[in-house]
Design an enzyme around this catalytic site. Structure first.
Site: not given
Ligand code: NAD
Ligand code: WQD
Length: 339
Positions: A11-12, A125, A150, A154, A179, A200, A216, A295
């Protein structure tokens, strides 16, 4: 200027590849496709007109990772996204998370040492802050005990990088995302949650399109103006652009320390109900939702102090909540059309 993007079909990562290409970087993606699809490379090419190099590789496989770096050592930097990210899954299978998230980082750092690769941008994160006592949360806010394996990966990753940097040439920027939501304006790339979404915004768009019956809302008794929890939602393209700025800062030797930390958010907190209202406004769809209990493990309120990132990186998130929700909705509709 060749940059390795791990997890670049995710995604990112995919949005960051597009922004890197826009700035003239040559990108090579590695991903094991455990949470993404190979056709993301085609979509990136469609957006940017440039096909990034792609290798399918599991970064926990030390032998294959070493072999990859033996062939690709002329890298200006690495942006390391590859990791597992489902909080609930990590509680049920902690070892899977430690093996994947820590194991792949160690393999990358070892190869950076061997091949004298200097610059690492790492996906951290806001989860490392837990429920901060002081809001908005600054980068020097205390790191609280992680609420999940998880989150712990980090925290540990940040330490592993910092300790390695102290005894090597490696420099790093640790980016603490709040987020991330939304999708590219082309609706060619976006988030692809497997199964039932935990987050969410994908849950909202999947409910609106008819894939889920009802959203929910977890808790309405929080100490916030409308009783629902507050987060700092940031558009994924704003987030992606910060990675380009970060890697340029490192390549230009503009960093103040060998390891720098930046919050990436907008600085604005929105409640769950505000997010729903924004969605309904921009999509003209009435969302079916009900309020349920909190939750487990959720924090009440968190949003970023972005002053340091804004001043030091010269970067600022630009997109409004309405723009974020509209792009998420356009992405969900584009996915539905493909089915
Ligand atoms: P994502 O799952 O869409 O992307 C991660 C990618 O890494 C995937 O394409 C997956 O196939 C690949 N991958 C996982 N393990 C691997 C491995 N061992 N070897 C090679 N490829 C591998 O997730 P994202 O949302 O794009 O997140 C990217 C990064 O940002 C992650 O490190 C995640 O923890 C961090 N992050 C995400 C969020 C969020 O809410 N999306 C928030 C904070 C931090
Ligand atoms: C957002 C808000 C829920 C789903 C998570 C990870 C965090 C980071 C980002 C990677 C909260 C509420 C959610 C639903 C709801 N990821 N909610 N109904 O919990 O802030 O963080 O993603 O590092 O580590 O924990 O994100 O999108 O799950 O929730 O009411 O079906 O929406 O309670 O208040 P969160 P979220």
């Amino acid at each position: 200027m060749k940059i390795l993007v791990t997890g670049g079909t995710g995604y990112i990562g995919s949005h960051t590849v597009v922004e890197l290409q826009k700035k003239g970087f040559e990108v090579i993606i590695v991903d094991n496709l455990s949470n993404s699809y190979a056709n993301v490379v085609d979509q990136i090419e469609q957006i940017s007109g440039i096909r990034p190099a792609f290798e399918e590789l599991d970064l926990t496989n030390t032998e294959k990772t070493n072999d990859f770096f033996n062939h690709h050592f002329d890298l200006k930097g690495i942006i390391h996204f590859a990791a597992f990210k489902a909080v609930g899954e990590s509680v049920n299978d902690p070892l899977m998370y430690y093996r994947n998230n820590i194991g792949s980082l160690v393999n990358i750092l070892e190869n950076m040492k061997i091949h004298k690769i200097e610059n690492l941008v790492f996906s951290s994160s806001c989860t490392v802050y837990g429920q901060p006592e002081i809001l908005p949360v600054k980068e020097d806010s205390p790191i609280l005990k992680a609420l999940s394996p998880y989150g712990n990966t980090k925290q540990i990753s940040e330490e592993v990088i910092t300790e390695t940097s102290q005894v090597s040439h490696i420099k790093a920027i640790l980016l603490r995302y709040f987020n991330p939501i939304g999708a590219h304006e082309s609706a060619l790339i976006g988030e692809l949650p497997l199964g039932i979404p935990n987050n969410l915004v994908p849950f909202i768009t999947q409910t609106a399109i008819g894939l889920r019956e009802q959203l929910s809302v977890f808790g309405s008794d929080y100490n916030t103006p409308d009783g629902t929890a507050i987060r700092d939602y940031i558009h994924v393209v704003d987030l992606a652009q910060a990675h380009v700025v970060a890697i340029e800062r490192m390549i230009g030797n503009k960093g103040k320390k060998d390891v720098e930390i930046f919050n990436l958010g907008t600085g604005n907190g929105f409640s769950v109900l505000e997010v729903i209202n924004s969605f309904e406004k921009v999509s003209h769809v009435k969302l079916n939702y009900k309020i349920v209990d909190r939750r487990a493990g959720d924090i009440e309120i968190v949003y970023a102090d972005t002053t340091y990132a804004n001043d030091e990186l010269g970067w600022k998130a630009k997109k409004t909540l309405d723009e974020m929700m509209l792009s998420s909705w356009n992405w969900e509709k584009a996915l539905a059309e493909k089915k």
